[in-house]
Design a protein around this motif. Structure first.
Motif, short mmCIF file in Angstrom:
data_model
loop_
_atom_site.label_atom_id
_atom_site.label_comp_id
_atom_site.label_asym_id
_atom_site.label_seq_id
_atom_site.Cartn_x
_atom_site.Cartn_y
_atom_site.Cartn_z
N SER A 69 145.27 -56.27 38.72
CA SER A 69 146.63 -56.38 39.27
C SER A 69 147.63 -55.63 38.39
O SER A 69 148.50 -54.91 38.90
CB SER A 69 147.03 -57.84 39.41
N ALA A 124 144.07 -67.17 40.17
CA ALA A 124 143.80 -65.81 40.66
C ALA A 124 144.45 -65.60 42.03
O ALA A 124 144.94 -64.50 42.33
CB ALA A 124 142.30 -65.58 40.75
N ASP A 155 140.34 -63.41 34.79
CA ASP A 155 140.95 -62.48 33.84
C ASP A 155 140.85 -61.04 34.35
O ASP A 155 141.79 -60.25 34.19
CB ASP A 155 140.29 -62.60 32.46
N THR A 172 148.02 -64.51 41.78
CA THR A 172 148.13 -63.10 41.40
C THR A 172 147.93 -62.19 42.62
O THR A 172 148.73 -61.29 42.88
CB THR A 172 147.09 -62.75 40.33
N LYS A 174 143.44 -60.33 37.03
CA LYS A 174 144.76 -60.12 36.43
C LYS A 174 144.88 -58.71 35.85
O LYS A 174 145.94 -58.06 35.97
CB LYS A 174 145.01 -61.16 35.33
#
Length: 276
Positions: A273, A38, A267, A41, A270
């Motif tokens: 993002s 994470a 998750d 990201t 993501k």
């Protein structure tokens, strides 16, 4: 898969007596892998904005005729700008020490682990020479210096039991490094949203959409920071397991639930993002 293999190996160790603690350390390390994922990201997004902001400062609406060594990380797309470099190093240093912890639990020879410790020390010394241009550098360097004291102890260890004891003590230092990241929430938010807030100053017709983008970025950051807090909780559980045999089954269930929660948050970060 690699953690399943580790667990199978741990269960075969004779006279271990710390199987539950090893499982919780493994659960924590697996959860922290999610933090690293994470972090990549989030920090990649912050890096793009930090680079843009610093370029504006250097060029001042034109193109500067100066270029120094300090500017390399600003203009090289493959390098992290100073603030992000500090944050990423903090996360990775914890991940590296977790790797040493797992190797210890797996039963690797201490002389091999000492080489890993030395490599992490060298990396930390290299980082101390960087100047992030903000308060993060001094704060993080102070914690890394304490980190290195613990690594020095590890490097001189002569018995596995001593290593286990010192490693449990070092958990607090790991958490301190993560606290430095958490304490820089405002700096991270300012770096990530600089372009949007700059655009809002001009009263643009798409102001509502820009504010929505800012809200999405703030939510992504909040999820990331909460993910780090949850990893600290997982580490605390692991340390508790190393020092006590009470209620191991209950703690293992808690660790499994926490690990699942961490994965779900990775998750979500993501998805946020991608939506930004």
């Amino acid at each position: 898969m690699k953690y399943l293999v580790l667990l199978m190996a741990f269960s075969a160790l004779a006279n271990c007596g710390t199987t539950a603690a090893v499982r919780e350390f493994t659960a924590y390390a697996e959860a922290f892998d999610g933090v690293v994922e994470a972090s990549d990201t989030v920090l990649n997004e912050i890096a793009a904005e930090e680079r843009l902001t610093r370029k504006r400062t250097i060029d001042r609406g034109s193109v500067s005729n100066k270029f120094t060594r300090d500017d390399i990380s600003i203009f090289a797309p493959s390098a992290d700008p100073p603030f992000v470099a500090s944050m990423r190093f903090a996360v990775q240093s914890v991940a590296d020490l977790n790797g040493i912890l797992l190797a210890y639990a797996q039963g690797r020879p201490l002389d091999v682990l000492k080489k890993d410790v030395k490599a992490l020390q060298v990396s930390a010394l290299g980082f101390e020479k960087q100047d992030t241009g903000n308060g993060l550098s001094d704060a993080l360097n102070g914690k890394i210096a304490v980190f290195e004291e613990a690594l020095d102890v590890f490097a001189g260890i002569g018995s596995r039991e001593a290593f286990r004891t010192e490693l449990s003590k070092t958990a607090g230092k790991i958490s301190d490094v993560l606290d430095v990241i958490l304490d820089n929430a405002q700096v991270a938010f300012t770096a990530l949203t600089a372009s949007e807030f700059r655009a809002l100053r001009g009263n643009p017709p798409n102001a509502a959409a820009i504010r929505e983008d800012i809200a999405t970025e703030r939510e992504m950051l909040a999820e990331w920071f909460h993910l780090i807090e949850l990893s600290q909780s997982a580490l605390s559980q692991a340390v508790s397991a190393a020092g006590s045999s009470a209620d191991r089954n209950g703690r293992l269930i808690e660790a499994a639930v926490l690990s699942g929660d961490l994965r779900a948050r990775v998750d979500r970060i993501k998805r946020l993002s991608a939506a930004n």
